[in-house]
Design an enzyme around this catalytic site. Structure first.
Site, PDB file in Angstrom:
ATOM      1  N   THR A 101       0.859  -1.185   0.000  1.00 30.72           N
ATOM      2  CA  THR A 101       0.000   0.000   0.000  1.00 30.72           C
ATOM      3  C   THR A 101       0.892   1.230   0.000  1.00 30.72           C
ATOM      4  OG1 THR A 101      -1.739  -1.146   1.229  1.00 30.72           O
ATOM      5  CG2 THR A 101      -1.797   1.258   1.244  1.00 30.72           C
ATOM      6  N   LYS A 176      -7.583   1.047  -2.285  1.00 32.04           N
ATOM      7  CA  LYS A 176      -7.081   0.646  -0.969  1.00 32.04           C
ATOM      8  C   LYS A 176      -7.265   1.761   0.048  1.00 32.04           C
ATOM      9  CE  LYS A 176      -5.113  -1.881   2.175  1.00 32.04           C
ATOM     10  NZ  LYS A 176      -3.756  -2.433   2.112  1.00 32.04           N
ATOM     11  N   LYS A 244       0.898   4.771   8.379  1.00 30.74           N
ATOM     12  CA  LYS A 244       1.379   5.148   7.045  1.00 30.74           C
ATOM     13  C   LYS A 244       0.223   5.227   6.054  1.00 30.74           C
ATOM     14  CE  LYS A 244       2.549   1.905   4.479  1.00 30.74           C
ATOM     15  NZ  LYS A 244       1.952   0.992   3.478  1.00 30.74           N
TER      16      LYS A 244
END
Length: 292
Positions: A101, A176, A244
């Site tokens: 990701t 995502k 993150k």
């Protein structure tokens, strides 16, 4: 190009919590597998089963298809765009798939550079954590060329059950972000619900049985709720990686002029958790904020 175990050499970079299981499924399907991980010992299980360890540049020159599953955007940049990275060494017409990701803008940048080199690139982040990786039931969200997506579908089918082509380069990563936004706010709900159950004198295990199968049911509630109650905070997905992801989603939202207060709240709570030294715990460790 056809993908099959007899002729396709597959590379896999990043054999951590999820990557090891994912690479294992490809190896078990009979493919010649070449792996790289910064900490070689994390690849030992795969090497013992027949995988071959190669540095990134040599792996790129050897393989027809390379999958990356690393930690942070800076790792993705280094692996793809570094001096000894994939794009400087990949064979023409080979296929590179990043399942990390990372920012949609980075996926677009890599795709542009890949086309200059005569290499194909897909961004294909996943959802499902270590459980989904082990059981090959990951959700896979794919951006890039639809033609290449269809070619590599046999590989994706080894790793997941819900595999959806989303559109051009970066579309997988944008999808995502949608996924992580749902999970971020949902994890707060799971933690607060179980905290409420305990403090009101209920048996939280019974509460889980009641609400897990109703309208409140979710993957996080069913899979991570029991771990919260048991004090099991081992990582299926690291807190540091979740932070993150949330930062990427907020950065993208800012670019689009969006205000996402739920995501902002979730990020602030997980950053508080990080300050408690929980970066390497699983995301269910948010429960510690309530029970401390």
């Amino acid at each position: 190009m056809q993908i099959n175990p007899q002729t396709t050499k597959v590379g896999f970079i990043g054999t951590g919590v999820m990557g090891k299981s994912m690479a294992g499924h490809i190896l078990d399907a009979g493919y010649n597998l070449f792996v790289y991980n910064r900490t070689k010992s994390k690849a030992e299980e795969l090497l013992n089963k027949g995988a071959v360890f190669l540095p990134i540049d040599e792996l790129a020159r050897t393989c027809d298809l390379v999958i990356t599953m690393v930690g942070f955007p800076k790792d993705v940049e280094e692996v793809y765009l570094g001096n000894n990275g994939l794009l400087k060494n990949a064979r023409e017409n080979s296929i590179l798939i990043d399942m990390t990701t990372s920012p949609p803008s980075l996926a677009v940048k890599i795709d542009i550079e890949a086309k200059k080199k005569g290499v194909y690139f897909l961004d294909a982040p996943v959802s499902g954590g270590d459980i989904g990786a082990k059981n090959a039931t990951l959700s896979i969200m794919v951006g890039g060329s639809e033609e290449i997506f269809n070619i590599v579908l046999p590989i994706f089918n080894l790793l997941g059950k819900n595999i959806v082509y989303q559109g051009s380069a970066g579309s997988g990563q944008h999808t995502k972000m949608c996924n992580q936004i749902v999970i971020a706010t949902g994890m707060i709900g799971v933690a607060e619900s179980l905290y409420y159950a305990i403090k009101s004198g209920l048996d939280p295990e019974k509460v889980l049985k009641s609400i897990g199968g109703g309208a409140a049911g979710s993957w996080s509630l069913v899979n991570l709720g029991p771990k919260m109650l048991k004090g099991d905070f081992a990582p299926g997905f690291y807190v540091k990686h979740f932070i993150k992801d949330m930062k990427i989603a907020l950065d993208e939202a800012i670019k689009m002029g969006l205000k996402l207060p739920g995501l902002e709240l979730a990020l602030s709570l997980y950053e508080e958790l990080s300050k408690m030294g929980e970066d390497n715990s699983g995301t269910q460790a948010i429960f510690k904020l309530y029970m401390k």
